[in-house]
Design a protein around this motif. Structure first.
Motif, mmCIF file in Angstrom:
data_model
loop_
_atom_site.group_PDB
_atom_site.id
_atom_site.type_symbol
_atom_site.label_atom_id
_atom_site.label_comp_id
_atom_site.label_asym_id
_atom_site.label_seq_id
_atom_site.Cartn_x
_atom_site.Cartn_y
_atom_site.Cartn_z
ATOM 1 N N VAL A 156 -23.392 -52.907 21.151
ATOM 2 C CA VAL A 156 -22.496 -51.985 20.030
ATOM 3 C C VAL A 156 -21.699 -52.691 19.244
ATOM 4 N N GLU A 157 -22.185 -53.623 19.362
ATOM 5 C CA GLU A 157 -21.168 -54.282 17.807
ATOM 6 C C GLU A 157 -22.051 -53.290 16.530
ATOM 7 N N ALA A 158 -23.438 -52.862 16.270
ATOM 8 C CA ALA A 158 -23.280 -52.737 15.023
ATOM 9 C C ALA A 158 -22.803 -51.055 14.583
ATOM 10 N N ASP A 159 -23.184 -50.703 15.835
ATOM 11 C CA ASP A 159 -22.824 -48.703 16.419
ATOM 12 C C ASP A 159 -21.329 -48.794 15.966
ATOM 13 N N ILE A 160 -20.094 -49.577 16.220
ATOM 14 C CA ILE A 160 -18.760 -49.876 15.538
ATOM 15 C C ILE A 160 -18.996 -50.068 14.537
ATOM 16 N N THR A 198 -11.785 -67.253 36.235
ATOM 17 C CA THR A 198 -11.228 -65.748 34.587
ATOM 18 C C THR A 198 -12.359 -65.552 34.249
ATOM 19 N N ALA A 199 -12.032 -64.734 33.822
ATOM 20 C CA ALA A 199 -13.082 -63.579 33.192
ATOM 21 C C ALA A 199 -13.136 -63.505 31.483
ATOM 22 N N ALA A 200 -13.600 -62.772 30.653
ATOM 23 C CA ALA A 200 -12.992 -62.190 29.101
ATOM 24 C C ALA A 200 -12.050 -61.731 29.590
ATOM 25 N N PRO A 201 -10.726 -61.648 29.109
ATOM 26 C CA PRO A 201 -9.726 -60.064 29.371
ATOM 27 C C PRO A 201 -10.410 -58.773 28.802
ATOM 28 N N MET A 202 -10.050 -58.129 29.269
ATOM 29 C CA MET A 202 -9.936 -56.503 28.795
ATOM 30 C C MET A 202 -9.188 -56.646 27.997
ATOM 31 N N CYS A 203 -10.023 -55.398 26.498
ATOM 32 C CA CYS A 203 -9.704 -55.298 25.396
ATOM 33 C C CYS A 203 -10.217 -54.262 24.366
ATOM 34 N N ILE A 204 -9.457 -53.820 24.257
ATOM 35 C CA ILE A 204 -10.197 -52.568 23.068
ATOM 36 C C ILE A 204 -10.103 -53.160 21.517
ATOM 37 N N ALA A 205 -11.603 -52.913 21.125
ATOM 38 C CA ALA A 205 -12.126 -53.244 19.979
ATOM 39 C C ALA A 205 -12.193 -52.462 18.791
ATOM 40 N N ARG A 206 -12.303 -51.650 17.846
ATOM 41 C CA ARG A 206 -12.142 -51.428 16.753
ATOM 42 C C ARG A 206 -12.333 -51.640 15.103
ATOM 43 N N ARG A 207 -13.252 -50.848 14.583
ATOM 44 C CA ARG A 207 -12.787 -51.576 12.528
ATOM 45 C C ARG A 207 -11.406 -51.386 12.074
ATOM 46 N N ILE A 249 -15.418 -63.411 17.842
ATOM 47 C CA ILE A 249 -15.314 -61.897 17.464
ATOM 48 C C ILE A 249 -14.833 -62.223 15.874
ATOM 49 N N SER A 250 -15.434 -61.701 14.923
ATOM 50 C CA SER A 250 -15.652 -61.553 13.733
ATOM 51 C C SER A 250 -15.302 -60.606 12.841
ATOM 52 N N SER A 251 -14.422 -60.979 11.695
ATOM 53 C CA SER A 251 -12.837 -60.397 11.215
ATOM 54 C C SER A 251 -12.853 -59.263 11.148
ATOM 55 N N GLN A 252 -13.667 -58.429 10.881
ATOM 56 C CA GLN A 252 -14.113 -57.087 10.714
ATOM 57 C C GLN A 252 -14.097 -56.273 12.154
ATOM 58 N N PHE A 253 -13.149 -56.314 12.551
ATOM 59 C CA PHE A 253 -12.896 -55.911 14.424
ATOM 60 C C PHE A 253 -11.483 -56.397 14.231
ATOM 61 N N SER A 254 -10.876 -55.061 14.630
ATOM 62 C CA SER A 254 -9.769 -55.012 15.191
ATOM 63 C C SER A 254 -9.560 -55.721 16.720
ATOM 64 N N VAL A 255 -9.123 -56.598 17.303
ATOM 65 C CA VAL A 255 -8.873 -56.602 19.199
ATOM 66 C C VAL A 255 -8.122 -56.641 19.311
ATOM 67 N N GLU A 256 -7.290 -55.874 20.451
ATOM 68 C CA GLU A 256 -6.146 -55.882 21.081
ATOM 69 C C GLU A 256 -6.308 -55.951 22.579
ATOM 70 N N LYS A 257 -6.157 -57.353 23.370
ATOM 71 C CA LYS A 257 -6.196 -57.292 24.744
ATOM 72 C C LYS A 257 -5.345 -56.394 25.502
ATOM 73 N N LEU A 258 -5.685 -56.006 26.140
ATOM 74 C CA LEU A 258 -5.189 -55.112 27.191
ATOM 75 C C LEU A 258 -4.789 -55.870 28.655
ATOM 76 N N PHE A 259 -5.471 -56.658 29.041
ATOM 77 C CA PHE A 259 -5.240 -57.516 30.625
ATOM 78 C C PHE A 259 -5.851 -58.315 30.064
ATOM 79 N N ASP A 260 -5.636 -59.727 31.128
ATOM 80 C CA ASP A 260 -6.773 -60.605 31.834
ATOM 81 C C ASP A 260 -7.290 -59.864 32.994
#
Length: 315
Positions: free
Chosen positions: A132-136, A267-276, A153-164
């Motif tokens: 869904v990267e292109a759709d965002i 360990t898996a990738a952390p849970m995050c919120i990603a947006r433009r 992750i591209s600098s076109q996205f703002s990424v916020e980590k929620l938890f491990d």
């Protein structure tokens, strides 16, 4: 270049034919043809090429449509944001969530959101980030919630980590391997590999066996669906690895259970919120995003209060 040009070209691209686009928009086909001819003349390129069953986008057409989708989405957002700031709770929010985040975060967030905005259309897609990267970026999806490897992750996205995030070895209830306490006890097991959030993590299971000097696990099923993964493991002797959230979710906890291995969790990738990065959300979408953020905080609090993942899979 008019908004109607974007509308018509997107309709043709979506339906694959001039006639179907005309029916979809309630416009005569000659008007659609004229609209496309006008924009092609202005751009000096061909956007569509004919084939036996209709039309398809040219390479130039694909480039134009990606931009047109973003423009159409932003026009819709602009209209909705003005109406929302005027106090009218209308419009739509479109989000993408992973299976794990839908289990741990979405129930409480969506319940609160629906109470405040009962007339807002909420569109939810179950997906990992890459599909869904292109759709965002185009604006078709407002934001993503799920596991995410932030290093690529591209600098076109703002990424916020929620938890491990963590994953565990899982089996059906009552499995013969339920008493296993080490990966060494699972050398004869057969495994199902579920779709993971990032291809860089797909070797984790093999790496865990390799670190102990064990033969590679016998993977006999690859599943690209959360439902198929759950049903297959719950109704067979296959083992798999799943996020912690699956073990805590009531509907799935009744079907599968973790194996409490001495090696602990993976360990898996952390849970995050990603947006433009370059475009703010509408007030309504921002409210839902904040609810997801709060749900993440509550999840961490519950996990810490329960003793963390160590209580589920001690090292």
């Amino acid at each position: 270049m008019k908004f109607s040009h974007f509308r018509d070209i997107l309709a043709v691209a979506e339906t694959g034919s001039l006639r179907a686009a005309g029916r979809h928009l309630g416009i005569a086909q000659p008007a659609i043809t004229r609209s496309i001819r006008e924009i092609e003349q202005e751009l000096g390129v061909t956007l569509f090429e004919r084939h036996a069953k209709g039309v398809r986008l040219t390479e130039m057409g694909q480039v134009f449509v990606r931009r047109a989708q973003a423009i159409q989405s932003e026009i819709r957002r602009a209209r909705e944001e003005v109406e929302q700031m005027k106090g009218q709770a209308i419009g739509e929010v479109s989000i993408a969530v992973s299976t794990a985040s839908s289990m741990s975060l979405m129930p409480s967030a969506v319940t609160t959101f629906r109470k405040r905005y009962p007339d807002v259309v909420l569109k939810i897609t179950e997906s990992f980030f890459q599909p869904v990267e292109a759709d965002i970026l185009s604006g078709r999806i407002d934001f993503y919630v799920g596991p995410l490897d932030q290093s690529n992750i591209s600098s076109q996205f703002s990424v916020e980590k929620l938890f491990d995030n963590y994953r565990m070895v899982v089996a059906r209830k009552g499995h013969n391997y339920g008493s296993a306490r080490s990966l060494a006890d699972l050398m004869d097991a057969r495994w199902l590999r579920p779709a993971l959030s990032d291809r860089s993590t797909e070797g984790d299971l093999e790496a865990a066996f390799e670190r102990l000097g064990l033969p590679a696990p016998n993977i006999v099923v690859h599943a690209r669906s959360a439902l198929i993964t759950l049903l297959t493991v719950a109704n067979s002797d296959l083992l798999t690895i799943l996020p912690q959230q699956w073990i805590e979710f009531p509907l799935t906890a009744n079907l599968v259970e973790p194996l409490l291995l001495d090696e602990g969790v993976m360990t898996a990738a952390p849970m995050c919120i990603a947006r433009r990065q370059d475009m703010p959300l509408t007030p309504v979408a921002e409210y839902l995003c904040d609810l997801m953020r709060r749900a993440g905080e509550h999840f961490m609090h519950r996990r810490d209060k329960a003793g963390g993942v160590a209580q589920i899979a001690p090292r």
